[in-house]
Motif scaffolding. Structure first.
Motif, PDB file in Angstrom:
ATOM      1  N   ALA A  69       0.849  -1.208   0.000  1.00 23.04           N
ATOM      2  CA  ALA A  69       0.000   0.000   0.000  1.00 23.04           C
ATOM      3  C   ALA A  69       0.877   1.248   0.000  1.00 23.04           C
ATOM      4  O   ALA A  69       1.847   1.335   0.767  1.00 23.04           O
ATOM      5  N   GLY A  70       0.549   2.161  -0.905  1.00 25.34           N
ATOM      6  CA  GLY A  70       1.304   3.410  -0.979  1.00 25.34           C
ATOM      7  C   GLY A  70       2.635   3.303  -1.703  1.00 25.34           C
ATOM      8  O   GLY A  70       3.341   4.288  -1.881  1.00 25.34           O
ATOM      9  N   LYS A  71       2.988   2.093  -2.154  1.00 24.57           N
ATOM     10  CA  LYS A  71       4.277   1.910  -2.830  1.00 24.57           C
ATOM     11  C   LYS A  71       4.083   1.781  -4.337  1.00 24.57           C
ATOM     12  O   LYS A  71       3.004   1.456  -4.824  1.00 24.57           O
ATOM     13  N   ALA A  72       5.178   1.991  -5.068  1.00 25.05           N
ATOM     14  CA  ALA A  72       5.162   1.812  -6.517  1.00 25.05           C
ATOM     15  C   ALA A  72       5.461   0.355  -6.848  1.00 25.05           C
ATOM     16  O   ALA A  72       6.401  -0.223  -6.300  1.00 25.05           O
ATOM     17  N   VAL A  73       4.635  -0.216  -7.729  1.00 26.92           N
ATOM     18  CA  VAL A  73       4.894  -1.591  -8.191  1.00 26.92           C
ATOM     19  C   VAL A  73       4.772  -1.626  -9.710  1.00 26.92           C
ATOM     20  O   VAL A  73       4.004  -0.873 -10.299  1.00 26.92           O
ATOM     21  N   PHE A  74       5.545  -2.512 -10.331  1.00 30.42           N
ATOM     22  CA  PHE A  74       5.496  -2.693 -11.782  1.00 30.42           C
ATOM     23  C   PHE A  74       4.819  -4.026 -12.104  1.00 30.42           C
ATOM     24  O   PHE A  74       5.109  -5.040 -11.459  1.00 30.42           O
ATOM     25  N   ALA A  75       3.959  -4.011 -13.118  1.00 30.35           N
ATOM     26  CA  ALA A  75       3.404  -5.251 -13.666  1.00 30.35           C
ATOM     27  C   ALA A  75       3.839  -5.326 -15.127  1.00 30.35           C
ATOM     28  O   ALA A  75       3.450  -4.489 -15.932  1.00 30.35           O
ATOM     29  N   VAL A  76       4.675  -6.341 -15.441  1.00 31.47           N
ATOM     30  CA  VAL A  76       5.286  -6.431 -16.765  1.00 31.47           C
ATOM     31  C   VAL A  76       4.666  -7.604 -17.531  1.00 31.47           C
ATOM     32  O   VAL A  76       4.784  -8.762 -17.108  1.00 31.47           O
ATOM     33  N   GLY A  77       4.007  -7.298 -18.648  1.00 31.73           N
ATOM     34  CA  GLY A  77       3.338  -8.346 -19.405  1.00 31.73           C
ATOM     35  C   GLY A  77       3.785  -8.383 -20.844  1.00 31.73           C
ATOM     36  O   GLY A  77       3.915  -7.347 -21.488  1.00 31.73           O
ATOM     37  N   PRO A 115      -3.126 -12.306 -16.639  1.00 30.66           N
ATOM     38  CA  PRO A 115      -3.361 -12.255 -15.182  1.00 30.66           C
ATOM     39  C   PRO A 115      -3.024 -10.899 -14.568  1.00 30.66           C
ATOM     40  O   PRO A 115      -3.419 -10.623 -13.440  1.00 30.66           O
ATOM     41  N   LEU A 116      -2.305 -10.063 -15.312  1.00 27.81           N
ATOM     42  CA  LEU A 116      -1.842  -8.797 -14.738  1.00 27.81           C
ATOM     43  C   LEU A 116      -2.956  -7.762 -14.641  1.00 27.81           C
ATOM     44  O   LEU A 116      -2.877  -6.828 -13.849  1.00 27.81           O
ATOM     45  N   TYR A 117      -4.007  -7.946 -15.423  1.00 23.15           N
ATOM     46  CA  TYR A 117      -5.143  -7.023 -15.340  1.00 23.15           C
ATOM     47  C   TYR A 117      -5.862  -7.206 -13.996  1.00 23.15           C
ATOM     48  O   TYR A 117      -6.132  -6.242 -13.285  1.00 23.15           O
ATOM     49  N   PHE A 118      -6.130  -8.457 -13.668  1.00 20.48           N
ATOM     50  CA  PHE A 118      -6.735  -8.786 -12.364  1.00 20.48           C
ATOM     51  C   PHE A 118      -5.820  -8.297 -11.238  1.00 20.48           C
ATOM     52  O   PHE A 118      -6.258  -7.642 -10.285  1.00 20.48           O
ATOM     53  N   LEU A 119      -4.535  -8.571 -11.395  1.00 23.09           N
ATOM     54  CA  LEU A 119      -3.559  -8.161 -10.376  1.00 23.09           C
ATOM     55  C   LEU A 119      -3.545  -6.641 -10.205  1.00 23.09           C
ATOM     56  O   LEU A 119      -3.546  -6.123  -9.079  1.00 23.09           O
ATOM     57  N   ALA A 120      -3.549  -5.934 -11.338  1.00 25.05           N
ATOM     58  CA  ALA A 120      -3.460  -4.469 -11.279  1.00 25.05           C
ATOM     59  C   ALA A 120      -4.633  -3.881 -10.498  1.00 25.05           C
ATOM     60  O   ALA A 120      -4.461  -2.966  -9.691  1.00 25.05           O
ATOM     61  N   TRP A 121      -5.814  -4.421 -10.731  1.00 23.59           N
ATOM     62  CA  TRP A 121      -6.995  -3.921 -10.007  1.00 23.59           C
ATOM     63  C   TRP A 121      -6.919  -4.241  -8.511  1.00 23.59           C
ATOM     64  O   TRP A 121      -7.298  -3.414  -7.673  1.00 23.59           O
ATOM     65  N   GLU A 122      -6.431  -5.425  -8.178  1.00 27.42           N
ATOM     66  CA  GLU A 122      -6.320  -5.794  -6.754  1.00 27.42           C
ATOM     67  C   GLU A 122      -5.265  -4.938  -6.063  1.00 27.42           C
ATOM     68  O   GLU A 122      -5.438  -4.524  -4.919  1.00 27.42           O
ATOM     69  N   LEU A 123      -4.177  -4.655  -6.785  1.00 24.18           N
ATOM     70  CA  LEU A 123      -3.119  -3.815  -6.199  1.00 24.18           C
ATOM     71  C   LEU A 123      -3.614  -2.383  -6.021  1.00 24.18           C
ATOM     72  O   LEU A 123      -3.308  -1.726  -5.025  1.00 24.18           O
ATOM     73  N   ARG A 124      -4.376  -1.930  -6.995  1.00 28.59           N
ATOM     74  CA  ARG A 124      -4.933  -0.579  -6.910  1.00 28.59           C
ATOM     75  C   ARG A 124      -5.880  -0.493  -5.704  1.00 28.59           C
ATOM     76  O   ARG A 124      -5.846   0.487  -4.947  1.00 28.59           O
ATOM     77  N   ALA A 125      -6.692  -1.527  -5.525  1.00 26.54           N
ATOM     78  CA  ALA A 125      -7.624  -1.545  -4.393  1.00 26.54           C
ATOM     79  C   ALA A 125      -6.877  -1.483  -3.060  1.00 26.54           C
ATOM     80  O   ALA A 125      -7.375  -0.969  -2.068  1.00 26.54           O
ATOM     81  N   VAL A 135       0.352   1.376  -9.323  1.00 24.53           N
ATOM     82  CA  VAL A 135       0.713   0.341 -10.293  1.00 24.53           C
ATOM     83  C   VAL A 135       1.141   0.958 -11.620  1.00 24.53           C
ATOM     84  O   VAL A 135       0.436   1.786 -12.174  1.00 24.53           O
ATOM     85  N   LYS A 136       2.295   0.543 -12.086  1.00 25.74           N
ATOM     86  CA  LYS A 136       2.706   0.914 -13.439  1.00 25.74           C
ATOM     87  C   LYS A 136       2.679  -0.342 -14.311  1.00 25.74           C
ATOM     88  O   LYS A 136       3.282  -1.366 -13.963  1.00 25.74           O
ATOM     89  N   ASP A 150      -7.673   3.890 -20.553  1.00 21.08           N
ATOM     90  CA  ASP A 150      -8.990   4.421 -20.180  1.00 21.08           C
ATOM     91  C   ASP A 150      -9.256   4.274 -18.691  1.00 21.08           C
ATOM     92  O   ASP A 150     -10.006   5.052 -18.110  1.00 21.08           O
ATOM     93  N   GLU A 151      -8.678   3.248 -18.101  1.00 22.50           N
ATOM     94  CA  GLU A 151      -8.910   3.025 -16.670  1.00 22.50           C
ATOM     95  C   GLU A 151      -7.837   3.705 -15.830  1.00 22.50           C
ATOM     96  O   GLU A 151      -7.673   3.392 -14.651  1.00 22.50           O
ATOM     97  N   ALA A 152      -7.123   4.587 -16.458  1.00 24.81           N
ATOM     98  CA  ALA A 152      -6.184   5.489 -15.776  1.00 24.81           C
ATOM     99  C   ALA A 152      -5.018   4.781 -15.096  1.00 24.81           C
ATOM    100  O   ALA A 152      -4.542   5.207 -14.042  1.00 24.81           O
ATOM    101  N   PHE A 153      -4.575   3.676 -15.711  1.00 24.44           N
ATOM    102  CA  PHE A 153      -3.341   3.068 -15.218  1.00 24.44           C
ATOM    103  C   PHE A 153      -2.154   3.754 -15.879  1.00 24.44           C
ATOM    104  O   PHE A 153      -2.210   4.076 -17.067  1.00 24.44           O
TER     105      PHE A 153
END
Lengths: 303, 265
Positions: free
Chosen positions: B104-112, B119-129, B134-135, B154-157
């Motif tokens: 929480a509050g940290k920067a994380v990278f999801a590389v696809g 699976p990174l789309y699901f992950l990105a939303w959970e990390l955002r929550a 998330v980058k 569009d979802e502002a990632f």
């Protein structure tokens, strides 16, 4: 209520449906999907004396209605099995059969001597027919002499009934089955996988890390039925039919050909509750045909 | 893990060879975590025989989604499924990514890479929550291989897009973008999914900068739940390389545990 039980002579099964070795892990993997006690029994993954590495990947390739595997009998060995797995299987009211492997006659004997010291095992299935561990897919089940020698040694050393699992990759499976019977096996199971190969035409490389593998699945079923029929008509000991069974109808083919029990293999990987589908199919057949005891249909093929 | 033989398909989107199917599987959905996968039947009969392993792409209410590329007979059949039809799915399977509250509050990278974005789309939303920043680093061969880029935008990632041929985003591999972005500001964690050479490079970049990384491996599978030992990867277990089941012990592994070098096996 149909009586689905079958008598192997040395072991009475509540129904003829067993899960085949190598497709059912150590049994526990399937607990989330089915009640293990509903099965006639299951054969756990092959055990050498010690842990075994297995083959390099790729280990699997899918073919039309089939699967070629070259796992190479990766496994945990008898000590870990006895310590971590068997205590959780022991209380089950179903037949737990252990598939026994060996790189030599001595190793088969060592495995059986070790397991003889453990409770909760109904029988041993001798794995003398895996095509993925020796060069060119060779195995003891290619030779009547080698087959008989292992059966004899294991019967001499061990206290439990022995099922010998045979290879289809031979000229006459009947000859090998007779040799196993002569040497004292309590039953035979057939067939193991068919030696096979698949090639990636783009790279011209074999699709399996081990180059060769064993073909299983619905593709092999008619050949397995033929072999079971040939062997069952010549043997006194019971025959367990294996090869491409997915449904009750598939299992019935083997029973009518002369198998007293069947093993469901590759289908377990696709549908972890495949054995229950087979059982339901058997029950339905008996109901439709007014059969009170399923065992009555064994070997009733009209030729 | 559960079997749902009749998950009702409620949505389908397609972009060329890439397809997203949404279906209702409430019980599986309730259990699902990012990085886990499903085993999906592509036909009713014995051909094609095996289920296909597909990473869970999204969870929305009681629906789950899978995102895949048509790569052979099996996925081609799956791509023909339409809303109103049913899917036979098994899951959720595997271990999943570490969606750790300490991110929480940290920067994380999801590389696809390519379909590895699934699976990174699901992950990105959970990390955002969770409150992580998330980058997304999303790479493909051409503009046709990065169909979800518009959605992430569009979802502002925060997104860095790359294509091998430069037809969309930066030209070059996604791993080159990773090297550059990590050099500017190192994230607390890197998550990655894609082809093996990409994952190997991600692991190397993460190790060089001492950033923890988790890699989700792709593999053909027999069963998906540990019974057949057909999908294995060389992984260090207690420091010693062993053939480890991708389906049961993975598909997500700590980058430093995975052994890529064939000679070091």
């Amino acid at each position: 209520m149909t009586d689905l039980s079958v008598d192997l002579g040395f072991l009475r099964l509540k129904n003829p449906v067993l899960a085949a070795s190598g497709t059912f892990g150590y049994g526990l993997e399937f607990e989330p999907f089915l009640e293990l006690e509903r099965l006639g029994g299951f054969v756990v993954k092959g055990l050498y004396y010690g842990p075994r590495e297995g083959n390099p990947p790729p280990r699997l390739v899918e073919t039309p209605s089939g699967l070629i595997n070259a796992i190479g009998l990766q496994g945990i060995g008898v000590a870990a099995f006895a310590e971590k797995i068997l205590p959780r299987l022991r209380s089950l009211k179903t037949a737990v059969i252990v598939n026994v492997c060996g790189a030599s006659e001595e190793e088969y004997v060592r495995v059986v001597e070790f397991l003889d010291g453990c409770e909760g095992i109904a029988a041993y299935e001798l794995n003398i027919s895996c095509p993925n561990v020796q060069k060119d897919g060779a195995c003891p089940a290619f030779s009547p002499e080698a087959t008989a020698a292992i059966v004899r040694e294991v019967k001499r050393a061990g206290r439990r009934p022995v099922i010998t699992k045979l290879s289809p990759n031979v000229t006459s499976v009947v000859e090998i089955a007779l040799a196993a019977q002569e040497a004292g096996t309590d039953a035979v199971a057939l067939v193991n996988t068919f030696l096979a190969m698949a090639i990636d035409v783009e790279t011209r490389r074999p699709k399996l890390g081990n180059v060769l593998g064993g073909l299983s699945g619905p593709a092999i079923r008619p050949i397995a039925v033929r072999m079971v029929w040939q062997v069952a008509s010549r043997l006194k000991v019971p025959v367990i039919g294996v090869g491409g069974i997915r449904t009750g109808t598939d299992a019935l083919e083997f029973l009518i050909a002369g198998a007293r029990a069947v093993q469901v293999g590759t289908a377990n990987l696709v549908d972890p509750d495949a054995c229950l589908r087979v059982l339901a199919g058997l029950e339905d057949y008996c109901r439709r045909h007014g059969i009170g005891r399923l065992e009555e249909i064994v070997g009733t093929v009209k030729t | 893990m559960l079997k749902n033989p009749e998950a009702k398909i409620v949505g389908r989107e397609a972009w060329g060879d890439y397809v997203l199917l949404r279906f209702e599987a409430p019980t599986i959905s309730a259990l699902a975590r990012p990085g886990q996968f499903l085993m999906v039947r592509v036909a009713d009969g014995p051909y094609p025989l095996l289920r296909r392993p597909l990473g869970i792409h999204l969870r929305k209410d009681k629906a789950l989604g899978v995102f895949f590329k048509i790569a052979g007979e099996g996925t081609a059949l799956l791509a023909r499924k339409r809303p109103g039809e049913t899917l036979d799915v098994l899951g959720p399977l595997g271990n999943g990514f570490s969606v750790d509250p300490c991110l929480a509050g940290k920067a994380v990278f999801a590389v696809g890479g390519g379909r590895g974005i699934a699976p990174l789309y699901f992950l990105a939303w959970e990390l955002r929550a969770l409150g992580a920043a998330v980058k997304i680093l999303y790479g493909g061969r051409t503009k046709d291989d990065v169909p979800l880029a518009a959605r992430f935008r569009d979802e502002a990632f925060d997104q860095v897009l790359t294509t091998d041929d430069g037809s969309a985003g930066r030209e070059g591999f996604v791993t080159a973008a990773l090297e550059e972005e990590a050099g500017k500001a190192a994230p607390a964690m890197i998550f990655a999914c894609g082809p093996d050479p990409m994952l190997e490079a991600v692991g190397r970049i993460a190790a060089a900068r001492d950033i923890p990384a988790e890699l989700s491996l792709e593999s053909r599978m027999g069963c998906g739940f540990g019974a057949c030992w057909g999908c294995v990867q060389r992984v260090r277990v207690d420091g010693k390389p062993a053939w480890v089941k991708i389906c049961e012990d993975g598909p997500v592994f700590p980058a430093e545990a995975v052994v890529w070098d064939k000679d070091a096996r």
